[in-house]
Design a protein around this motif. Structure first.
Motif, short mmCIF file in Angstrom:
data_model
loop_
_atom_site.label_atom_id
_atom_site.label_comp_id
_atom_site.label_asym_id
_atom_site.label_seq_id
_atom_site.Cartn_x
_atom_site.Cartn_y
_atom_site.Cartn_z
N GLU A 13 -1.89 92.48 -15.68
CA GLU A 13 -2.70 93.10 -14.62
C GLU A 13 -2.24 92.60 -13.25
N LEU A 27 -0.63 97.05 -15.86
CA LEU A 27 -1.80 97.50 -16.62
C LEU A 27 -2.35 98.78 -16.00
N THR A 28 -2.71 99.75 -16.82
CA THR A 28 -3.24 101.03 -16.36
C THR A 28 -4.74 101.08 -16.54
N SER A 29 -5.46 101.48 -15.51
CA SER A 29 -6.92 101.66 -15.58
C SER A 29 -7.24 103.15 -15.51
N TYR A 30 -8.31 103.54 -16.22
CA TYR A 30 -8.65 104.97 -16.30
C TYR A 30 -10.15 105.10 -16.55
N GLN A 46 -14.82 103.63 -19.35
CA GLN A 46 -13.85 102.87 -18.56
C GLN A 46 -12.79 102.27 -19.49
N ARG A 81 -8.77 100.31 -19.81
CA ARG A 81 -7.54 99.76 -19.27
C ARG A 81 -6.62 99.47 -20.46
#
Length: 440
Positions: free
Chosen positions: A257, A262-265, A277, A279
């Protein structure tokens, strides 16, 4: 206009599956050399019928076995008494029951009944979990595991590794042949769930060499040897992980992160009042000692106005914003092995925790396996039999459905399970009792 009972599916009806099981029992070797007046297939089918009818105990079934329709519906020529049933079944190998699970499964495949339960194209979700079904400080057999307490006393117990094909959108589960967790011949140590899982996966591939499986399990299974076993046998996975048990993995996620990997969505379901939510990150080391085992990591929060739930998994699927929601649903569906399988068996009529008989060799394990086989046939009816579904809908309760089925089974002369269900569907007019009077 009169209401007509729904038509059945020839090879997936209860009567057809009962015949399949009964005919198969005839192929199981009988270890007896003498006193074969009572047939082993009749003993095995009697035990199967006991679980199919959800009798609360072997004694209860023994009192009713001559009054019902065990011959016409279950094909039992002569049902043994409770003591004789235990004696006959005790030497039977639990592994000899495997062909009956695959036999029912083949009928489901033949009828294309499993296709709607595919989770991804070509892949079914398979949930695995262990559960206990017997414990005693006095009664035990050669297969029992043992727990020695500080005061020197011993608790004897049985466990098994259950497995079921599940889908987040289906109430039904399709159980496969369970793997007993027990002390094996020539061993001093207890068996364990990890070893049972290794045996199960190998046998799974023998039974179903070409099927695609996505295995989902709890955090105990998220270890390098198990993941390697799944890879070796061509299975995908969505396995739970927890920060307390996988500290190094979660530390590396935090590093990812900070490095921007790291991908958040977020995804909103306003109608349900839920915010999803996510990640996720790829190519994470599972733990410090086995950094060569690489996994993809998903973390998820279900946020409601009054509640927040948190989950995390590792998987070998490449995670994207397009599939992370679906993968999450596959991981969360794991609870169906506990609620829809073990909880149903223990608390909704099957009496899984009840000791129907322990024996000295295999009786307890064989009884548990036969109960799972009866549950498989029942779940097949729930999934495939329109008449069963219609009667269940009419009565409104599964428990009431089984109570009415048992009442008819033991009070009326019936030719088939279809006839019994039709009697429930159309209704029966109560009549005055007819007495059998000896006028000789």
């Amino acid at each position: 206009m009169s209401i007509v009972a729904p038509k059945g599916r020839k090879h997936l009806s209860a009567d057809a599956l009962f015949r399949l099981v009964r005919n198969g029992f005839a192929s199981i070797p009988d270890a007896r050399t003498e006193d074969t007046e009572m047939a082993l297939p009749d003993a095995l089918m009697s035990a199967f019928a006991m679980f199919s009818l959800q009798s609360p105990s072997l004694l209860a079934f023994d009192k009713e076995r001559v009054e019902g329709n065990v011959q016409t519906i279950y094909g039992i020529e002569r049902a043994p008494c409770d003591t004789y049933m235990r004696e006959l079944i005790d030497p039977v190998s639990p592994e000899s029951l495997r062909p009956f699970f695959t036999g029912v499964f083949r009928q489901l495949q033949r009828g294309k009944a499993l296709e709607p339960m595919l989770f991804l194209p070509g892949y079914s979700v398979l949930a695995l979990d262990g559960t206990g079904y017997f414990s005693s400080t006095t009664m035990h057999c050669q297969s029992c595991m043992q727990k020695v307490h500080r005061n020197g006393s011993i608790t004897y117990y049985h466990q098994l590794l259950g497995a079921a094909i599940i889908h987040p959108d289906f109430r039904e589960v399709i159980p496969l042949m369970p793997e007993p967790i027990m002390k094996h011949d020539g061993t001093e140590k207890n068996d364990c769930e990890r070893n049972a899982a290794k045996r199960f996966i190998a046998k799974l591939r023998q039974d179903h060499p070409h099927l695609g499986f996505i295995v989902t399990e709890d955090g105990i299974s998220s270890n390098a040897p198990h993941i390697e076993t799944l890879h070796d046998y061509g299975c995908h996975y969505i396995l739970g992980v927890k920060a307390g048990d996988h500290a190094y993995l979660f530390e590396q996620v935090q590093v990812a992160e900070r490095e921007g990997r790291l991908t958040s969505y977020k995804r909103h379901d306003r109608a349900a009042g839920i915010e999803h939510q996510f990640r996720f990150v790829h190519d994470m080391p599972l733990n410090e000692s086995r950094s060569d085992v690489r996994v993809n990591f998903i973390e998820y929060w279900e946020v409601r106005e009054d509640k927040v739930q948190h989950f995390s998994w590792v998987t070998d699927f490449r995670v994207t914003q397009n599939n992370v929601y679906k993968l999450m649903r596959g991981g969360r569906a794991r609870w169906k092995i506990e609620n829809e399988t073990f909880n149903t068996l223990k608390n909704q009529g099957y009496n899984f925790d009840h000791n129907y008989g322990h024996g000295e060799q295999n009786l307890s394990v064989v009884f548990a396996t036969l109960m799972m086989l009866a549950f498989l046939v029942d779940q097949t009816q729930q999934l495939c039999c329109a008449l069963f579904q219609a009667v269940w809908h009419q009565l409104g309760s599964k428990r009431l459905l089984w109570e009415r089925m048992r009442a008819l089974f033991f009070d009326y002369a019936l030719e088939s399970m279809r006839q019994l269900l039709e009697a429930l569907f159309y209704g029966l007019q109560k009549s005055a009792p007819a007495f059998a009077v000896d006028t000789s």
